[in-house]
Design a protein around this motif. Structure first.
Motif, PDB file in Angstrom:
ATOM      1  N   VAL A  11       0.834  -1.206   0.000  1.00  2.00           N
ATOM      2  CA  VAL A  11       0.000   0.000   0.000  1.00  2.00           C
ATOM      3  C   VAL A  11       0.868   1.256   0.000  1.00  2.00           C
ATOM      4  O   VAL A  11       0.547   2.234  -0.688  1.00  2.00           O
ATOM      5  N   THR A  12       1.965   1.244   0.712  1.00  7.22           N
ATOM      6  CA  THR A  12       2.865   2.395   0.710  1.00  7.22           C
ATOM      7  C   THR A  12       3.426   2.644  -0.687  1.00  7.22           C
ATOM      8  O   THR A  12       3.423   3.788  -1.171  1.00  7.22           O
ATOM      9  N   LEU A  13       3.909   1.603  -1.332  1.00  8.63           N
ATOM     10  CA  LEU A  13       4.429   1.753  -2.695  1.00  8.63           C
ATOM     11  C   LEU A  13       3.337   2.186  -3.665  1.00  8.63           C
ATOM     12  O   LEU A  13       3.574   3.014  -4.552  1.00  8.63           O
ATOM     13  N   TYR A  14       2.143   1.645  -3.507  1.00 10.49           N
ATOM     14  CA  TYR A  14       1.014   2.020  -4.350  1.00 10.49           C
ATOM     15  C   TYR A  14       0.733   3.519  -4.237  1.00 10.49           C
ATOM     16  O   TYR A  14       0.558   4.207  -5.241  1.00 10.49           O
ATOM     17  N   LEU A  15       0.710   4.031  -3.015  1.00  9.86           N
ATOM     18  CA  LEU A  15       0.422   5.450  -2.810  1.00  9.86           C
ATOM     19  C   LEU A  15       1.570   6.339  -3.289  1.00  9.86           C
ATOM     20  O   LEU A  15       1.333   7.457  -3.768  1.00  9.86           O
ATOM     21  N   ILE A  16       2.795   5.863  -3.191  1.00  6.06           N
ATOM     22  CA  ILE A  16       3.924   6.622  -3.729  1.00  6.06           C
ATOM     23  C   ILE A  16       3.832   6.701  -5.244  1.00  6.06           C
ATOM     24  O   ILE A  16       4.023   7.769  -5.839  1.00  6.06           O
ATOM     25  N   VAL A  17       3.532   5.576  -5.885  1.00  4.24           N
ATOM     26  CA  VAL A  17       3.371   5.563  -7.347  1.00  4.24           C
ATOM     27  C   VAL A  17       2.218   6.474  -7.754  1.00  4.24           C
ATOM     28  O   VAL A  17       2.318   7.224  -8.730  1.00  4.24           O
ATOM     29  N   MET A  34      -6.946   4.812  -9.659  1.00  5.28           N
ATOM     30  CA  MET A  34      -6.062   4.563  -8.516  1.00  5.28           C
ATOM     31  C   MET A  34      -6.588   5.266  -7.269  1.00  5.28           C
ATOM     32  O   MET A  34      -6.522   4.719  -6.168  1.00  5.28           O
ATOM     33  N   PHE A  35      -7.113   6.477  -7.434  1.00  2.00           N
ATOM     34  CA  PHE A  35      -7.678   7.204  -6.306  1.00  2.00           C
ATOM     35  C   PHE A  35      -8.884   6.468  -5.733  1.00  2.00           C
ATOM     36  O   PHE A  35      -9.054   6.400  -4.519  1.00  2.00           O
ATOM     37  N   SER A  36      -9.716   5.908  -6.586  1.00  2.43           N
ATOM     38  CA  SER A  36     -10.918   5.215  -6.108  1.00  2.43           C
ATOM     39  C   SER A  36     -10.594   3.907  -5.405  1.00  2.43           C
ATOM     40  O   SER A  36     -11.342   3.466  -4.535  1.00  2.43           O
ATOM     41  N   ILE A  37      -9.495   3.276  -5.743  1.00  7.04           N
ATOM     42  CA  ILE A  37      -9.095   2.018  -5.112  1.00  7.04           C
ATOM     43  C   ILE A  37      -8.339   2.244  -3.804  1.00  7.04           C
ATOM     44  O   ILE A  37      -8.349   1.400  -2.914  1.00  7.04           O
ATOM     45  N   SER A  38      -7.697   3.390  -3.653  1.00  2.00           N
ATOM     46  CA  SER A  38      -6.828   3.627  -2.501  1.00  2.00           C
ATOM     47  C   SER A  38      -7.514   3.498  -1.133  1.00  2.00           C
ATOM     48  O   SER A  38      -6.901   2.941  -0.217  1.00  2.00           O
ATOM     49  N   PRO A  39      -8.756   3.942  -0.924  1.00  2.02           N
ATOM     50  CA  PRO A  39      -9.353   3.746   0.402  1.00  2.02           C
ATOM     51  C   PRO A  39      -9.535   2.266   0.759  1.00  2.02           C
ATOM     52  O   PRO A  39      -9.340   1.879   1.913  1.00  2.02           O
ATOM     53  N   ILE A  40      -9.854   1.467  -0.221  1.00  2.00           N
ATOM     54  CA  ILE A  40     -10.007   0.028   0.024  1.00  2.00           C
ATOM     55  C   ILE A  40      -8.670  -0.575   0.445  1.00  2.00           C
ATOM     56  O   ILE A  40      -8.602  -1.373   1.391  1.00  2.00           O
TER      57      ILE A  40
END
Length: 74
Positions: A11-17, A34-40
Motif C-alpha cells: 500500500v505504501t508503494l502504491y500510494l507513492i506511485v 487509482m484514487f478510487s481504489i486507494s481507500p479500500i
C-alpha cells in the motif's frame, strides 16, 4: 492474507506511485481509478495490521493511561 508487512509495503508503494503519477500528470482516468481504489487498500492494510501484527512492548501497569516507552518516568 495474514502478512501485515506485505500489505504495509504494498500500500505504501502504491500510494507513492499514485503521487508520482499525479505530479507527472499521467492519464486522468488512471489517476481516478487509482484514487478510487486507494481507500479500500488503506482499510485492508489497517485491518491486517490490527488483526495479525503483535505488540512486543511492556504491558501497562495499573493507573497508567499511556504506554509511551520513549519517555522516562520521573
Amino acid at each position: 492474507m495474514k502478512n501485515y508487512k506485505f500489505s504495509t509495503v504494498f500500500v505504501t508503494l502504491y500510494l507513492i506511485v499514485y503521487t508520482i503519477m499525479l505530479r507527472l500528470e499521467v492519464s486522468l482516468s488512471v489517476s481516478l481509478f487509482m484514487f478510487s481504489i486507494s481507500p479500500i487498500l488503506v482499510i485492508w492494510m489497517a485491518y491486517t495490521i490490527v488483526r495479525y501484527a503483535s505488540y512486543n512492548g511492556r504491558e501497562l501497569k495499573e493507573n497508567e493511561e499511556y504506554g509511551y516507552q520513549d519517555k522516562t518516568i520521573c
